[in-house]
Design a protein around this motif. Structure first.
Motif, mmCIF file in Angstrom:
data_model
loop_
_atom_site.group_PDB
_atom_site.id
_atom_site.type_symbol
_atom_site.label_atom_id
_atom_site.label_comp_id
_atom_site.label_asym_id
_atom_site.label_seq_id
_atom_site.Cartn_x
_atom_site.Cartn_y
_atom_site.Cartn_z
ATOM 1 N N HIS A 27 -32.280 88.496 21.852
ATOM 2 C CA HIS A 27 -32.766 88.733 23.209
ATOM 3 C C HIS A 27 -34.261 88.435 23.249
ATOM 4 O O HIS A 27 -34.966 88.624 22.256
ATOM 5 N N PRO A 28 -34.792 87.963 24.383
ATOM 6 C CA PRO A 28 -36.230 87.679 24.463
ATOM 7 C C PRO A 28 -37.127 88.866 24.152
ATOM 8 O O PRO A 28 -38.295 88.670 23.792
ATOM 9 N N ASP A 29 -36.608 90.111 24.257
ATOM 10 C CA ASP A 29 -37.444 91.263 23.939
ATOM 11 C C ASP A 29 -37.575 91.505 22.438
ATOM 12 O O ASP A 29 -38.360 92.343 21.990
ATOM 13 N N THR B 191 -30.712 83.950 29.532
ATOM 14 C CA THR B 191 -31.600 83.368 30.532
ATOM 15 C C THR B 191 -33.039 83.669 30.111
ATOM 16 O O THR B 191 -33.287 84.591 29.334
ATOM 17 N N PRO B 192 -34.022 82.898 30.592
ATOM 18 C CA PRO B 192 -35.411 83.087 30.140
ATOM 19 C C PRO B 192 -35.946 84.503 30.335
ATOM 20 O O PRO B 192 -36.736 84.979 29.525
ATOM 21 N N ASP B 193 -35.507 85.191 31.405
ATOM 22 C CA ASP B 193 -35.986 86.560 31.638
ATOM 23 C C ASP B 193 -35.183 87.602 30.866
ATOM 24 O O ASP B 193 -35.515 88.792 30.894
ATOM 25 N N GLY B 194 -34.116 87.163 30.169
ATOM 26 C CA GLY B 194 -33.323 88.065 29.358
ATOM 27 C C GLY B 194 -32.369 88.954 30.121
ATOM 28 O O GLY B 194 -31.652 89.768 29.519
ATOM 29 N N GLN B 195 -32.295 88.813 31.427
ATOM 30 C CA GLN B 195 -31.457 89.703 32.222
ATOM 31 C C GLN B 195 -29.976 89.352 32.136
ATOM 32 O O GLN B 195 -29.116 90.215 32.334
ATOM 33 N N ASP C 97 -39.678 76.726 36.154
ATOM 34 C CA ASP C 97 -39.826 77.866 37.063
ATOM 35 C C ASP C 97 -38.667 78.852 36.977
ATOM 36 O O ASP C 97 -38.679 79.908 37.625
ATOM 37 N N GLY C 98 -37.633 78.531 36.166
ATOM 38 C CA GLY C 98 -36.511 79.439 35.974
ATOM 39 C C GLY C 98 -35.552 79.529 37.137
ATOM 40 O O GLY C 98 -34.622 80.349 37.120
ATOM 41 N N GLN C 99 -35.716 78.684 38.155
ATOM 42 C CA GLN C 99 -34.861 78.757 39.338
ATOM 43 C C GLN C 99 -33.622 77.879 39.240
ATOM 44 O O GLN C 99 -32.677 78.060 40.006
#
Length: 336
Positions: free
Chosen positions: A228-230, A270-274, A317-319
């Motif tokens: 995970h990104p965290d 996903t880049p934000d890890g959600q 931009d992650g969109q």
């Protein structure tokens, strides 16, 4: 495919597109053609081809920019089928297009590869005559730093493989589905290949095992794993679509989910890890799962040809994300 969410297409490769990657600085997009043997550098917004890279007459497999966007690496092979012949890894200088170094291997099947977060190392899954392991190189020189020979007999299938660095670059995970029959590719049972229900995390500097996560004996063949990104959590995916999220420090299982009853190919955060993305064999759709609960959030249908985490990538931009299709093109899809 949900055509209302498609905002652009790339279709100038001859044959299948096997991998796409946006440079971390957002300046370029790279696409690899597994059939035409080319890597194309593009404008990331329009998809227009700016430069074409090749290496002799080889088929290109997967590719990745270095974290500083100055290098581009790709795996190649000189044969259309992943069973014999030679293959290797090539690294180019992005600005000049010059080859920096190349490694060619014989009687070894190279799988997925990844740059360490600091860009100093390149690591790839390998299979030496039925023994999966991994190799780590110095990303600047191509010097081999570590060669971890596997001990579990089986065949590393061309797409059923995974390697990932933790965000701080200190840990590394590998996973692969094993087979007992080199001719048919039948997956091994838990009795003949017991280690396939275990995901292992290694020290990325020494190759020593740090910890492992074990599935039940009925839930074997871990097809993919990802940090995970965290940097605190770790996810595993089985061949038949079971997803688990673990606490790396305690080993506690934090969440689980079921994506499908068909074979799956990769797991990617996903880049934000959600959310987690899982691609499977049910009409090649993409399932998005909540990283905290394991519940499916959305599913994007369509003939996606994303058999590796490096087959798809997100726009800076992650969109949106860019995904190859079975028809030999790649599409930009709005996340919605």
């Amino acid at each position: 495919l949900l055509t209302s969410r498609v905002s652009g297409r790339i279709s100038d490769h001859e044959g299948q597109i096997s991998s796409v990657d946006f440079s971390p600085d957002g300046a370029l997009l790279a696409t690899a053609g597994s059939d035409d043997g080319t890597v194309k550098l593009r404008d990331p917004e329009s998809g227009e081809s700016l430069r074409t890279l090749t290496y002799e007459d080889n088929f290109m497999h997967i590719l990745s920019f270095s974290p500083d966007s100055k290098q581009l690496a790709a795996t190649f092979r000189d044969w259309p089928e992943p069973r014999d012949g030679s293959q290797g890894l090539i690294v180019w200088d992005v600005q000049s297009g010059e080859e920096l170094w190349t490694v060619t291997v014989e009687e070894t099947l190279l799988g997925e590869f990844a740059y360490s977060p600091d860009g100093g190392r390149l690591a790839a899954v390998k299979n030496d005559l039925g023994l999966p392991g991994f190799i780590i190189w110095d990303a600047a020189t191509g010097e081999e730093l570590l060669n971890n020979a596997g001990s579990q007999e089986g065949m590393l299938l061309p797409f059923y493989h995974n390697i990932d660095f933790s965000p701080d670059g200190q840990l590394m995970s590998t996973s692969s589905a094993l087979v007992t029959d080199f001719g048919t590719g039948d997956l091994a049972s838990s009795s003949s290949s017991p280690l396939t229900n275990e995901a292992v995390i290694y020290d990325a500097n020494t190759g020593a095992q740090v910890t492992s996560f074990t599935h039940s004996e009925e839930d074997v063949n871990i097809i993919a794993a990802a940090f995970h990104p965290d940097g605190q959590r770790f996810a595993t995916l089985t061949y038949m679509g079971n997803v688990y999220v673990w606490d790396i420090e305690t080993g506690e299982r934090l969440a689980s989910g079921k994506t499908r009853d068909d074979p799956t190919f990769f797991l990617k955060f996903t880049p934000d890890g959600q959310q987690m993305i899982v691609m499977g064999d049910d009409a090649f759709s993409l399932a998005f799962l909540d990283s905290d609960t394991g519940e499916e959030v959305q599913r994007i249908p369509g003939d996606h040809w994303a058999l590796s985490p490096q087959a798809i990538d997100f726009t800076p931009d992650g969109q949106q994300f860019l995904s190859p299709l079975t028809a030999g093109e790649a599409v930009f899809i709005d996340l919605g």
